[in-house]
Design a protein around this motif. Structure first.
Motif, short mmCIF file in Angstrom:
data_model
loop_
_atom_site.label_atom_id
_atom_site.label_comp_id
_atom_site.label_asym_id
_atom_site.label_seq_id
_atom_site.Cartn_x
_atom_site.Cartn_y
_atom_site.Cartn_z
N ARG A 1 -0.93 -6.13 -9.00
CA ARG A 1 -1.95 -6.14 -10.06
C ARG A 1 -3.11 -5.23 -9.68
NH1 ARG A 1 -5.66 -10.03 -9.95
NH2 ARG A 1 -4.19 -11.48 -9.03
N TRP A 2 -3.56 -5.33 -8.43
CA TRP A 2 -4.64 -4.45 -7.97
C TRP A 2 -4.22 -2.99 -8.04
CZ3 TRP A 2 -5.91 -7.39 -2.84
CH2 TRP A 2 -6.72 -8.50 -3.12
N ARG A 3 -3.02 -2.68 -7.56
CA ARG A 3 -2.54 -1.30 -7.51
C ARG A 3 -2.50 -0.67 -8.90
NH1 ARG A 3 3.00 -0.90 -6.52
NH2 ARG A 3 2.73 -2.56 -5.01
N SER A 4 -2.19 -1.47 -9.91
CA SER A 4 -2.12 -0.92 -11.27
C SER A 4 -3.49 -0.53 -11.81
CB SER A 4 -1.46 -1.93 -12.21
OG SER A 4 -2.31 -3.03 -12.47
N ARG A 5 -4.56 -1.01 -11.15
CA ARG A 5 -5.92 -0.77 -11.66
C ARG A 5 -6.79 0.11 -10.77
NH1 ARG A 5 -6.66 -7.11 -13.02
NH2 ARG A 5 -5.27 -7.16 -14.81
N ILE A 6 -6.26 0.59 -9.65
CA ILE A 6 -7.08 1.38 -8.73
C ILE A 6 -6.90 2.87 -8.99
CG2 ILE A 6 -7.02 -0.38 -6.93
CD1 ILE A 6 -5.00 1.47 -5.42
N ASN A 7 -7.78 3.66 -8.40
CA ASN A 7 -7.65 5.11 -8.42
C ASN A 7 -6.86 5.51 -7.18
OD1 ASN A 7 -7.97 7.88 -8.06
ND2 ASN A 7 -10.06 7.88 -8.85
N PRO A 8 -5.59 5.92 -7.33
CA PRO A 8 -4.75 6.20 -6.15
C PRO A 8 -5.25 7.36 -5.28
CG PRO A 8 -3.65 6.89 -8.16
CD PRO A 8 -4.90 6.17 -8.58
N THR B 1 -4.09 -0.41 -1.56
CA THR B 1 -3.81 -1.83 -1.47
C THR B 1 -2.68 -2.02 -0.47
OG1 THR B 1 -2.18 -1.79 -3.25
CG2 THR B 1 -4.47 -2.24 -3.89
N ALA B 2 -2.59 -3.24 0.09
CA ALA B 2 -1.52 -3.53 1.04
C ALA B 2 -1.34 -5.04 1.16
CB ALA B 2 -1.84 -2.95 2.40
N VAL B 3 -0.15 -5.41 1.64
CA VAL B 3 0.12 -6.80 2.01
C VAL B 3 0.45 -6.80 3.50
CG1 VAL B 3 1.67 -8.77 1.74
CG2 VAL B 3 0.91 -7.50 -0.27
N ARG C 1 -7.28 -11.53 0.34
CA ARG C 1 -6.90 -12.90 -0.02
C ARG C 1 -5.69 -13.34 0.79
NH1 ARG C 1 -7.71 -12.61 -6.59
NH2 ARG C 1 -9.74 -11.60 -6.48
N VAL C 2 -5.74 -14.57 1.28
CA VAL C 2 -4.68 -15.13 2.11
C VAL C 2 -3.76 -16.00 1.25
CG1 VAL C 2 -4.18 -16.57 4.11
CG2 VAL C 2 -6.22 -15.12 4.10
N TYR C 3 -2.44 -15.80 1.43
CA TYR C 3 -1.44 -16.55 0.66
C TYR C 3 -0.42 -17.18 1.60
CZ TYR C 3 -3.25 -14.07 -3.39
OH TYR C 3 -4.06 -13.58 -4.38
N GLU C 4 0.14 -18.29 1.16
CA GLU C 4 1.20 -18.95 1.92
C GLU C 4 2.56 -18.32 1.68
OE1 GLU C 4 0.92 -23.08 0.90
OE2 GLU C 4 -0.64 -23.43 2.39
N SER C 5 2.70 -17.54 0.59
CA SER C 5 3.99 -16.91 0.30
C SER C 5 3.81 -15.40 0.10
CB SER C 5 4.63 -17.52 -0.95
OG SER C 5 3.98 -17.08 -2.11
N ALA C 6 4.81 -14.66 0.54
CA ALA C 6 4.80 -13.21 0.37
C ALA C 6 4.82 -12.85 -1.11
CB ALA C 6 5.98 -12.58 1.09
N LYS C 7 5.56 -13.61 -1.89
CA LYS C 7 5.68 -13.35 -3.33
C LYS C 7 4.31 -13.37 -4.02
CE LYS C 7 8.09 -15.01 -7.44
NZ LYS C 7 9.05 -16.00 -7.94
N SER C 8 3.49 -14.35 -3.72
CA SER C 8 2.16 -14.44 -4.32
C SER C 8 1.26 -13.29 -3.88
CB SER C 8 1.51 -15.77 -3.95
OG SER C 8 2.21 -16.85 -4.49
N ALA C 9 1.32 -12.94 -2.60
CA ALA C 9 0.50 -11.84 -2.10
C ALA C 9 0.91 -10.52 -2.74
CB ALA C 9 0.62 -11.74 -0.58
N LYS C 10 2.21 -10.29 -2.88
CA LYS C 10 2.70 -9.05 -3.49
C LYS C 10 2.35 -8.98 -4.97
CE LYS C 10 6.38 -8.39 -0.16
NZ LYS C 10 7.82 -8.40 0.11
N ARG C 11 2.32 -10.12 -5.65
CA ARG C 11 1.94 -10.15 -7.06
C ARG C 11 0.49 -9.68 -7.22
NH1 ARG C 11 2.06 -15.55 -8.36
NH2 ARG C 11 4.31 -15.45 -8.18
N VAL D 1 -4.79 -7.03 0.65
CA VAL D 1 -6.04 -6.32 0.95
C VAL D 1 -6.22 -5.19 -0.04
CG1 VAL D 1 -7.31 -5.02 2.71
CG2 VAL D 1 -5.75 -6.85 3.40
N LYS D 2 -7.45 -5.06 -0.56
CA LYS D 2 -7.79 -3.96 -1.46
C LYS D 2 -8.93 -3.16 -0.85
CE LYS D 2 -9.79 -4.81 -5.47
NZ LYS D 2 -10.11 -5.03 -6.89
N VAL D 3 -8.73 -1.84 -0.75
CA VAL D 3 -9.73 -0.94 -0.19
C VAL D 3 -10.15 0.04 -1.28
CG1 VAL D 3 -10.17 0.84 1.55
CG2 VAL D 3 -8.69 -1.11 2.09
#
Length: 63
Positions: A37-44, A49-51, A23-33, A12-14
């Protein structure tokens, strides 16, 4: 009635307090990836972002 539970992870990106992507993923690894990526581009200062781990429930009724 048959209930099947499927484990999923939701990335989830806010932005500025509004959910702008989820976005829904079948694996935690894909969701965390995606979340990394989102976290590296947001204004903290304003954005987050969260999983989230969840379950999809599918039910069918035998007639």
């Amino acid at each position: 009635m048959n209930n099947d539970f499927k484990q999923v992870w939701v990335a989830v990106k806010v932005e500025r307090g509004y959910i702008c992507d989820a976005r829904v993923y079948e694996s935690a690894k894909s969701a965390k990836r995606t979340e990394r990526r989102w976290r590296s581009r947001i204004n903290p200062d304003y954005d987050e972002t969260a999983v989230i781990e969840s379950q999809l429930i599918s039910s069918s009724v035998d007639l």
